[in-house]
Design an enzyme around this catalytic site. Structure first.
Site, mmCIF file in Angstrom:
data_model
loop_
_atom_site.group_PDB
_atom_site.id
_atom_site.type_symbol
_atom_site.label_atom_id
_atom_site.label_comp_id
_atom_site.label_asym_id
_atom_site.label_seq_id
_atom_site.Cartn_x
_atom_site.Cartn_y
_atom_site.Cartn_z
ATOM 1 N N LYS A 63 -2.749 20.811 4.725
ATOM 2 C CA LYS A 63 -2.415 21.179 4.095
ATOM 3 C C LYS A 63 -0.393 20.552 3.876
ATOM 4 C CE LYS A 63 0.988 23.623 1.812
ATOM 5 N NZ LYS A 63 1.901 23.155 0.927
ATOM 6 N N GLU B 207 5.709 25.926 14.655
ATOM 7 C CA GLU B 207 7.292 25.047 14.992
ATOM 8 C C GLU B 207 8.183 25.574 13.956
ATOM 9 O OE1 GLU B 207 7.506 23.784 17.333
ATOM 10 O OE2 GLU B 207 5.935 22.864 18.519
ATOM 11 N N CYS C 67 15.102 20.766 12.149
ATOM 12 C CA CYS C 67 14.744 22.123 13.022
ATOM 13 C C CYS C 67 15.840 22.034 14.016
ATOM 14 C CB CYS C 67 13.455 21.948 12.738
ATOM 15 S SG CYS C 67 12.769 21.037 13.752
ATOM 16 N N GLU D 113 19.884 29.889 9.377
ATOM 17 C CA GLU D 113 19.752 28.266 9.400
ATOM 18 C C GLU D 113 20.200 27.859 8.108
ATOM 19 O OE1 GLU D 113 15.502 27.282 9.131
ATOM 20 O OE2 GLU D 113 16.346 25.418 11.094
HETATM 21 P P1 NAD Z 1 8.794 26.173 4.189
HETATM 22 O O1 NAD Z 1 8.258 27.726 5.380
HETATM 23 O O2 NAD Z 1 8.492 26.710 3.257
HETATM 24 O O3 NAD Z 1 7.215 25.354 4.260
HETATM 25 C C1 NAD Z 1 6.385 24.963 5.092
HETATM 26 C C2 NAD Z 1 5.302 24.875 4.666
HETATM 27 O O4 NAD Z 1 4.536 25.877 4.423
HETATM 28 C C3 NAD Z 1 4.558 23.448 2.553
HETATM 29 O O5 NAD Z 1 3.626 23.348 2.993
HETATM 30 C C4 NAD Z 1 4.420 25.279 1.931
HETATM 31 O O6 NAD Z 1 4.490 25.059 1.088
HETATM 32 C C5 NAD Z 1 3.658 26.373 2.766
HETATM 33 N N1 NAD Z 1 3.939 27.543 3.025
HETATM 34 C C6 NAD Z 1 4.844 28.425 2.308
HETATM 35 N N2 NAD Z 1 4.496 29.417 2.195
HETATM 36 C C7 NAD Z 1 2.904 29.637 2.232
HETATM 37 C C8 NAD Z 1 1.944 30.261 2.466
HETATM 38 N N3 NAD Z 1 2.471 32.295 1.861
HETATM 39 N N4 NAD Z 1 1.249 30.492 3.078
HETATM 40 C C9 NAD Z 1 0.932 29.050 3.891
HETATM 41 N N5 NAD Z 1 1.661 28.440 3.573
HETATM 42 C C10 NAD Z 1 2.586 28.116 2.903
HETATM 43 O O7 NAD Z 1 9.250 25.488 4.848
HETATM 44 P P2 NAD Z 1 10.063 24.048 4.497
HETATM 45 O O8 NAD Z 1 11.294 24.274 3.859
HETATM 46 O O9 NAD Z 1 9.264 22.895 3.508
HETATM 47 O O10 NAD Z 1 11.072 23.427 5.520
HETATM 48 C C11 NAD Z 1 11.994 23.417 6.009
HETATM 49 C C12 NAD Z 1 11.884 24.355 7.525
HETATM 50 O O11 NAD Z 1 10.594 23.833 8.186
HETATM 51 C C13 NAD Z 1 12.974 24.789 7.872
HETATM 52 O O12 NAD Z 1 13.233 26.036 8.372
HETATM 53 C C14 NAD Z 1 13.457 24.217 9.321
HETATM 54 O O13 NAD Z 1 13.904 24.696 10.616
HETATM 55 C C15 NAD Z 1 11.529 24.201 9.813
HETATM 56 N N6 NAD Z 1 10.993 23.258 10.348
HETATM 57 C C16 NAD Z 1 10.901 22.855 11.591
HETATM 58 C C17 NAD Z 1 9.635 22.920 12.644
HETATM 59 C C18 NAD Z 1 9.840 22.626 14.398
HETATM 60 O O14 NAD Z 1 9.421 21.203 14.611
HETATM 61 N N7 NAD Z 1 10.592 23.420 15.151
HETATM 62 C C19 NAD Z 1 10.303 20.616 11.729
HETATM 63 C C20 NAD Z 1 10.826 20.180 10.802
HETATM 64 C C21 NAD Z 1 11.069 21.906 10.071
#
Ligand code: NAD
Length: 474
Positions: free
Chosen positions: A169, A244, A278, A378
């Site tokens: 997804k 992550e 991140c 963040e």
């Molecule tokens: P997000 O959590 O909003 O979304 C991530 C993914 O989860 C998307 O595909 C989204 O559609 C999905 N999602 C959202 N709600 C969901 C639910 N209820 N059930 C299942 N899936 C769901 O994050 P984002 O805004 O896309 O990305 C930014 C975040 O990602 C930041 O907090 C960043 O720190 C983190 N990040 C972490 C790493 C790491 O390796 N630690 C790397 C990159 C980004």
């Protein structure tokens, strides 16, 4: 105008059952550049069923068969580097140097999974027992928008190397990158059903993956809030979960540091990926006795950082991915000032001379303490906070006074002091006087930054269950 009409299920591009069309934007111009048709829970169930049907055969495949499949994947993804670069610039707005890295990373990470698989011990003798590492089952792989193609390829290559099948997804906001990866993987001719891709909203397709008993494991990269929700939802079906998540990483500048020499590292760590990373080093801890000197050098250095057109070679910081993200960053810039921190550089509004695009001025706050929201939450944009400390023990205490623990950077002249400090920071990764990356080492976070690890043999183990086999000697 790109029209992305298909999901990918059981080895075929298929029209989703879901009817919703989602707009894709160019964040540098704010224009709508395409649309993607989103799948729904029914599409997720079809994809999970296909992955379940493919699991028995793939889980019994040999190491050689998996390596051959991953090599085909690698060749097909590597051949699309330029197409990925164009999609990353257009739909995400990464500056050129970062964009090139993001376009090569998907193939690189598949090569790294092959490397791990080649030497991985799936079986070992422990006393009188044989311990056999068995694939957990169908893996649900959920990715964010800030490096979508790279996260898809890393998670999928590792899952397949372990003998799992997968339902992906991806971020709905990065559908152009997903489309390019899907066409490469299709061309690689993998057995039908071993990987499936459903574009869709998190709360619809992601939620079905989290609830469905046919999915044994989730590997998620994204926000801490969604990660926590996935653990709670997945508990009902006892899912294995790798997370992550976010960060608020400290850059600890030690008292003996040569400020002009380290400043490029401080700013690169903080503004990496336009601040939408991140691992970004967003809390800069500086000895109070040298604060004014640090501020002067930082102010001069940041004045050379350009926020603007990602296609220009002079650009260091591209746009925020969406209007929502731009507004969120602007809110934090206001909050920082309301909380009494001082703007050393940047501030609210578009950079000078810009009229459109979700661009943010490279912003640095100073005279902050570690309790204000801009030091604790963040922001996910180019907004850094300088926090003074009294002595080494205070620096370590401030570095660790956070709910996150993903990455940290220690900068100083004396290697022993640097290592002493580095070893006391609670973080999945600590870099000392470098921003280097080691793909064979584990990557992941302490505390709210995650659960488990990706990369190398640690990443493989996350898709495996150890099975202990004891046999009567009679
Ligand atoms: P997000 O959590 O909003 O979304 C991530 C993914 O989860 C998307 O595909 C989204 O559609 C999905 N999602 C959202 N709600 C969901 C639910 N209820 N059930 C299942 N899936 C769901 O994050 P984002 O805004 O896309 O990305 C930014 C975040 O990602 C930041 O907090 C960043 O720190 C983190 N990040 C972490 C790493 C790491 O390796 N630690 C790397 C990159 C980004």
């Amino acid at each position: 105008m790109h029209r992305i009409k298909h999901s990918y299920i059981n080895g075929e591009f298929v029209t989703p059952h879901g009817q919703e069309w989602f707009d894709l934007h160019n964040p540098s111009t704010e224009e709508v550049i395409g649309q993607v048709r989103l799948g729904d829970a029914e599409d997720a169930r079809r994809a999970i069923a296909a992955a379940q049907a493919a699991f028995p055969a793939w889980s019994r495949s040999t190491r050689e068969e998996r390596i051959a499949a991953l090599q085909r994947m690698h060749r097909a993804v590597a051949a699309r580097e330029d197409a990925l670069m164009e999609a990353i610039l257009t739909e995400y707005g990464a500056p050129l140097v970062r964009g090139r890295w993001m376009a090569t990373y998907p193939a690189d990470v598949i090569a790294q999974a092959i490397d791990t698989l080649e030497s991985f011990a799936f079986e070992e003798q422990v006393g009188s027992a044989r311990v056999i590492q068995s694939p957990v089952g169908v893996a649900g792989l959920i990715t964010p928008w800030n490096s979508n193609a790279g996260f898809i390829c890393n998670k999928l290559a590792t899952a397949l190397a372990a003998g799992c099948t997968a339902v992906i997804k991806p971020s709905e906001m990065s559908a152009m990158q997903t489309q390019i990866v899907a066409s490469a993987l299709h061309e690689a001719g993998l057995p039908p059903g071993i990987f499936n891709i459903v574009n869709g909203r998190g709360e619809v397709v992601g939620e079905e993956i989290a609830r469905n008993p046919g999915v044994a494991k989730i590997s998620f990269t994204g926000s801490s809030a969604v990660g926590q929700h996935l653990v709670a939802t997945g508990a009902a079906t006892m899912k294995r979960v790798t997370l992550e998540l976010g960060g608020k990483s400290p850059t600890v500048v030690l008292a003996d540091a040569d400020f002009p020499a380290i400043m490029p590292l401080v700013l690169q760590a903080g503004f990496v990926n336009s601040g939408q990373a991140c691992i970004a080093g967003t809390r800069i801890l500086v000895p109070r006795s040298r604060l004014t000197e640090f501020e002067q050098i930082a102010k001069e250095a940041v004045s050379h950082f350009r926020s603007g057109d990602p296609r220009s070679a002079d650009t260091d910081i591209g746009p925020m991915v969406s209007r929502k993200q731009w507004e969120r960053v602007q809110d934090y810039i206001r909050i920082g000032q309301q909380e009494g921190a001082t703007l050393l550089a940047g501030g609210e509004g578009l950079p000078d001379g810009m009229r459109a695009g979700w661009f943010v001025k490279p912003t640095i706050f100073t005279h902050a303490n570690n309790q204000v929201r801009i030091a604790r939450e963040e922001i996910f944009g180019p907004v850094l906070t300088i926090i003074p400390y009294e002595d080494e023990a205070d620096a370590i205490a401030i570095a660790n006074d956070t709910r996150y623990g993903l990455s940290a950077l220690v900068l100083g002249k004396n290697p022993e002091s640097c290592e002493r400090v580095a070893l006391q920071i609670d973080s999945g990764r600590v870099l000392v006087n470098t921003l280097a990356h080691e793909p064979r080492a584990p990557f992941g976070g302490f505390k709210h930054s995650g659960l488990g690890r990706e990369m190398g043999r640690w990443g493989m183990c996350a898709y495996l269950e150890p099975k202990t086999l004891l046999t009567s000697r009679n």
